[in-house]
Scaffold this active site. Sequence first.
Site, PDB file in Angstrom:
ATOM      1  N   ASP A 196       0.756  -1.164   0.210  1.00  0.00           N
ATOM      2  CA  ASP A 196       0.031   0.066  -0.167  1.00  0.00           C
ATOM      3  C   ASP A 196       0.897   1.282   0.030  1.00  0.00           C
ATOM      4  OD1 ASP A 196      -1.708  -2.092   0.550  1.00  0.00           O
ATOM      5  OD2 ASP A 196      -2.817  -1.121   2.230  1.00  0.00           O
ATOM      6  N   GLU A 429       2.802  -9.768  11.330  1.00  0.00           N
ATOM      7  CA  GLU A 429       2.461  -9.416   9.944  1.00  0.00           C
ATOM      8  C   GLU A 429       3.716  -8.937   9.166  1.00  0.00           C
ATOM      9  OE1 GLU A 429      -0.273  -6.009  10.147  1.00  0.00           O
ATOM     10  OE2 GLU A 429      -0.514  -5.733   8.131  1.00  0.00           O
TER      11      GLU A 429
HETATM   12  C1  DGY Z   1      -5.765  -1.749   4.577  1.00  0.00           C
HETATM   13  O1  DGY Z   1      -6.682  -1.893   4.877  1.00  0.00           O
HETATM   14  O2  DGY Z   1      -4.998  -1.052   5.000  1.00  0.00           O
HETATM   15  C2  DGY Z   1      -5.782  -2.627   3.406  1.00  0.00           C
HETATM   16  O3  DGY Z   1      -4.289  -2.882   3.050  1.00  0.00           O
HETATM   17  C3  DGY Z   1      -6.355  -1.884   2.276  1.00  0.00           C
HETATM   18  O4  DGY Z   1      -6.627  -3.005   1.640  1.00  0.00           O
END
Ligand code: DGY
Length: 468
Positions: A196, A429
């Site tokens: 992201d 994660e």
């Molecule tokens: C989040 O919720 O941060 C996800 O990566 C978006 O899909």
Amino acid sequence: MSSISTAHTAIASIPVTDRPPAGQLTERTPADLWHMARAVLDANWSRNHTVPSRTLYPHQWSWDAAFIAIGLARIDPDRAWHDLRSLFLAQWPDGRVPHIVFDPDVAERDYFPGPGFWQVPLRRPGHPDGTGIVQPPAHALAVWEIYQRAPGPQAEAELRWFYPRLVAAQDYLSSCRDATGDGLASIVHPWESGLDNSPAWDAALAAVPADLGVLVGRQRHDNRVAAAAHRPTDEDYARFVALALAYRDGGYRDDELAARHDFVVECPTFNALLAAAEHALARIAAVIGADPAVHLDRAARITRAVDDQLWNPQTGMYHARDVRTGRLSPARCVSGLVPLILPGLPPDRVAALVATAESHRFGLSASMPVASYDRSAADFDPVRYWRGPVWININWLLRRGLREHGHLDQAETLRDAMLELVRRSGYYEYFHPETGDGVGSAAFSWTAALVLDLLGEGEAPPVSGPVD
Ligand code: DGY
């Protein structure tokens, strides 16, 4: 289907989220890791799918589902098929597979942006709601992996169910998302990359106003359950929300993307997985009596396009390309190493990518997997999501690439480094690239799943076998 309720009781005694004192950590055996990984996946099972994390991501995510299925295939192939099927129930008629499939039992306030935000127009009775954007197409790879773990007539029936759906997903990406006709699929939102807030998007995102006003009246959920310093900044989040709104308000249309939309980017990892999916489809086609040749042709074409359009000889790696300006991003990000998974890559490219992965910039070594961003960059951030930390899914892909090209020693080094990380810190994660500490969400599904896959290759208990 495995007995989830028994597993729920069993996990109560397993310290998945706590980090035991250092002495105990080194004593975790592969069997302990195996138990703990199963426990994470069982705890994250929700009716018909696995959530990435109970706290941060309470629905089903698309590329997470692929990695999770690869791990589930090691312990319960039926559940792996079931999990992946539930994702494809939300596939759009145009072939796109939503990046999130929403669980109707999760309240809107428990995740932002939820279904009320996306307002997807094509709801089909009996089908779950999803978003209108996609994620990297890792699913064909997952389908082929599950099949290999437990081949047979039932698995062949699964291949026949998935094949047309996977082909439709590839067709969508290869046609509607080929914004320039150069043979590569574009992403229209950083969330579509799965990476992201990677610095790979910074240059292209600079054209999108960071108007914090779009966050007024909308509450980020991620910062309520995770440390703000580990998550994308509010400025980035404002851009993410603005881009999602623009795509939504344009009716999720893909025509004239480069002219209409503020973020249109070709990502090396996304396109490498697009080509890898064609290789997997060729294998699937051969089993079910379809034509593998068409998929091999497509794989070769995409591989050539990745290499022609995204290679930077100065940096010895691939870079994201901003379709609107035609420029490669200057940032050296781990997404530019992932094309190593492609079988048809020229040998000099393979050598350069391996050298870059082993260089001080990414730091592949016996003690640490590859970081998500150039460690020597001024804005390298060891805890902020995709701007420095180590991620297991990316390293799992890189290891596949190393094996694909015969770099077996480095592949083993990378496997050991990944296992050592979870042995020390647990199924986080992501991980601090210097200390190895776990960051982000604890008990994270794809970390657990991919470690099961790594363990399943060697000394771990057999598929579906008793764990004691
Ligand atoms: C989040 O919720 O941060 C996800 O990566 C978006 O899909």
